[in-house]
Design an enzyme around this catalytic site. Sequence first.
Site, PDB file in Angstrom:
ATOM      1  N   GLU A   1       0.810  -1.223   0.000  1.00 14.27           N
ATOM      2  CA  GLU A   1       0.000   0.000   0.000  1.00 14.27           C
ATOM      3  C   GLU A   1       0.843   1.273   0.000  1.00 14.27           C
ATOM      4  OE1 GLU A   1      -0.618  -2.699   1.690  1.00 14.27           O
ATOM      5  OE2 GLU A   1      -2.529  -3.325   0.825  1.00 14.27           O
TER       6      GLU A   1
ATOM      7  N   ASP B   1     -10.561  -1.224   4.204  1.00 12.26           N
ATOM      8  CA  ASP B   1     -10.223  -0.197   5.193  1.00 12.26           C
ATOM      9  C   ASP B   1      -9.010  -0.504   6.063  1.00 12.26           C
ATOM     10  OD1 ASP B   1     -11.647  -2.223   6.773  1.00 12.26           O
ATOM     11  OD2 ASP B   1     -13.454  -1.235   6.029  1.00 12.26           O
TER      12      ASP B   1
ATOM     13  N   PHE C   1      -6.442  -2.089   5.531  1.00 10.50           N
ATOM     14  CA  PHE C   1      -5.169  -2.247   4.823  1.00 10.50           C
ATOM     15  C   PHE C   1      -4.584  -0.918   4.360  1.00 10.50           C
ATOM     16  CE2 PHE C   1      -7.509  -6.270   3.372  1.00 10.50           C
ATOM     17  CZ  PHE C   1      -7.304  -6.866   4.605  1.00 10.50           C
TER      18      PHE C   1
ATOM     19  N   HIS D   1     -11.415  -6.072   8.099  1.00 12.97           N
ATOM     20  CA  HIS D   1     -12.264  -5.865   6.920  1.00 12.97           C
ATOM     21  C   HIS D   1     -13.518  -5.056   7.235  1.00 12.97           C
ATOM     22  CE1 HIS D   1      -9.705  -9.192   5.714  1.00 12.97           C
ATOM     23  NE2 HIS D   1     -10.080  -9.050   4.468  1.00 12.97           N
TER      24      HIS D   1
END
Lengths: 330, 370
Positions: free
Chosen positions: A68, A92, A94, A137
């Site tokens: 990311e 969200d 991650f 998650h």
Amino acid sequence: MTGLSAVPDGLTTMAKALNAGLRRTLEEDPKVVIMGEDVGKLGGVFRITDGLQKDFGEARVFDTPLAEAGIIGTAVGLAIRGYRPVCEIQFDGFVFPGFDQIVNQVGRMHNRSAGAVKLPITIRIPYGGGIGAIEHHSESPEAYFTHSPGLKVVTCATPSDAYWMIRQAVADDDPVIFFEPKRRYWSKGEVAAQPGPLYRARTVRPGRDLTVLAYGPMVGVALEVAEVAADEGRDLEVIDLRSLAPLDTDAVIESVRRTGHLVIVHEAQRTNGLGAEIAARVQEAAFYSLEAPLLRVTGYDTPYPPSRLEEEWLPNVDRILDAVDRSLAY
Amino acid sequence: MTEHVRAVQPEPDMVQLLTPEGERVERADYPLDITDEQIGQLYRDLVLVRRIDSEAVALQRQGELGLWASLLGQEAAQVGAGRALRSHDMCFPTYREHGVAWCRQVDPLTLLGLFRGTSVGGFDPYTHNFNMYTVIIGAQTLHAAGYAMGVVRDGAVGTGDPDRDTAVLAFFGDGASSQGDVNESFVWAAAENLPIVYVCQNNQWAISAPVATQSRVPLYQRSAGFGFPGLRIDGNDVLASLAVTRRALDDARSGQGPTLIEAFTYRMGPHTSSDDPTRYRLGSDVETWKLRDPIARVRAYLSRSAGFDAEFFAAIDEESEQLAVHVRAGCRALPDPSPESLFDHVFVELPEDLRRQRAEFADFVASVAS
Ligand SMILES: Cc1ncc(C[n+]2csc(CCOP(=O)(O)OP(=O)(O)O)c2C)c(N)n1
């Protein structure tokens, strides 16, 4: 440019509305690129980018390596080179490996360059709970971003807003964090023929007795609450905040001046959440109109629970009605 | 720490084209087509860059700068790499690349603003194709990779047109080599075969941490695991830096992908003006590295082998004096930013709630003043 796709017609899911909005941005501006994990062939794990790589090619819609910070950091470089990147963060929970790049680079480079560099980057993040997922998650990390200078943060609650707001976010020359309430991806609605302003709240149900302020996934719940309350003879006003940064509190302040009561609802944990800032601004601006303390109905200050407990943890109709009762009985 | 490390390879080869004694070394793999006049110009760069640096060190001591990160000892690595760039190539520095900034024609005063506290960067990266200094260790390497992705999408690689083909040069330090951002940048560069050259100035120290804290293997070998070439150069040899960076940039522009260059050098001064290196390293190491000085060897070559006379060196010393005056006077004259500028450029257009904060701030400032 010929062949611009039309505004979706008839009942459309939020997922399809987002897809249509993104398609339109790709058609309108050759500098728009869509990047992220599995956004190409697969169309993203939620299929928001379905078919876009096929139609616009691998140079414009592409899978990135699984990192990311790299996704955000390379988007910064692409933007310096004149591109308009749309990054998808898969879930969200991650986004945090990319947090440094967002806070220290995306939010500041325009300022650091005294205005010479623009970073028109949109970072899409499916967020929130209610889908029975495993850990990481179901998070609602919006307050980390609204606390950081130089970032705009918005969230949509309906297919119509999803369509128009993603188009407006991508067209904005500032970086925008775009939170998508994943539990609403499959809910349907009509898409309006025209957009409203992006950075403004909207009153979605007028009322006289009490104001409920919500955003993203909680707007639907707040509207349900208003229906139930109406049966009990209480007329609730519901406001969809839409723009979390810049925070548009004009509508809620105007509303509270009339109703005297405010209940703020968000999924995110309570402490230092958006509700705290909204309450502070409302009491500053409407102190003499208040007839009860400002109340918050939020997630608890715990890690997001295992899914068998999430209905307990998330604000729901009963918890919000309870707050409405307490406020009106004050 | 190091004693736990089992040797996995012999000491690495290091490209050197000018010995510390000033002898030219010819290498078939890195031929350098350069005249003595051009070497003289590199000498001028090295001297002037060192002069900017020493002037900034002095300004910091006099309280004119809040902080300074000296490049002393690293002039050759930077000038060689900086002079290898073409004007349309893009460059992403850390906070110590004053020598590269010089080659990109960035006014030293622009850099001083950051260290004086009159700006947070404050220059237009497009004017010089030199991005702003980046303080977050390693972050700029990802920006470089993204920029290179844009270059590829613009079709500005491998066309054979020297005015079009573009490379990206990214700098980082030995400490930065441990950062996730740097490693992710390598992943992207390899996966997309990006036109990017990484110059890692291994100055042996990341503040107080020796390079062994970061790596068991020579840093240039890191690239092999990612699938692109890496090599070590004598970072105190401006000719090696120029030749190797030039070739790597050519490779990048022609579509052959990334290269990692480890410039083996030494940070002669403290990490920054706030640091005290006597707490963690030996003075004798510094003495050893003085014998490898990047400027002395060029001067030795020019005077012994190229017949440059005292007049040449005197002229450069004179120019360096004038530059010092410019830096000194210019630094003291750098204006403080106005209070109202606080809210400038937070966004392209200031949103309503920030406009209100600005008005509140202005009212308060006015009320205190009156
Ligand atoms: C993310 C981050 N962590 C820590 C620091 C503090 N810091 C500044 S410079 C530095 C050492 C960097 O060493 P190196 O990469 O070798 O570069 P050098 O300073 O030697 O040129 C550290 C730890 C920082 N600026 N950014």
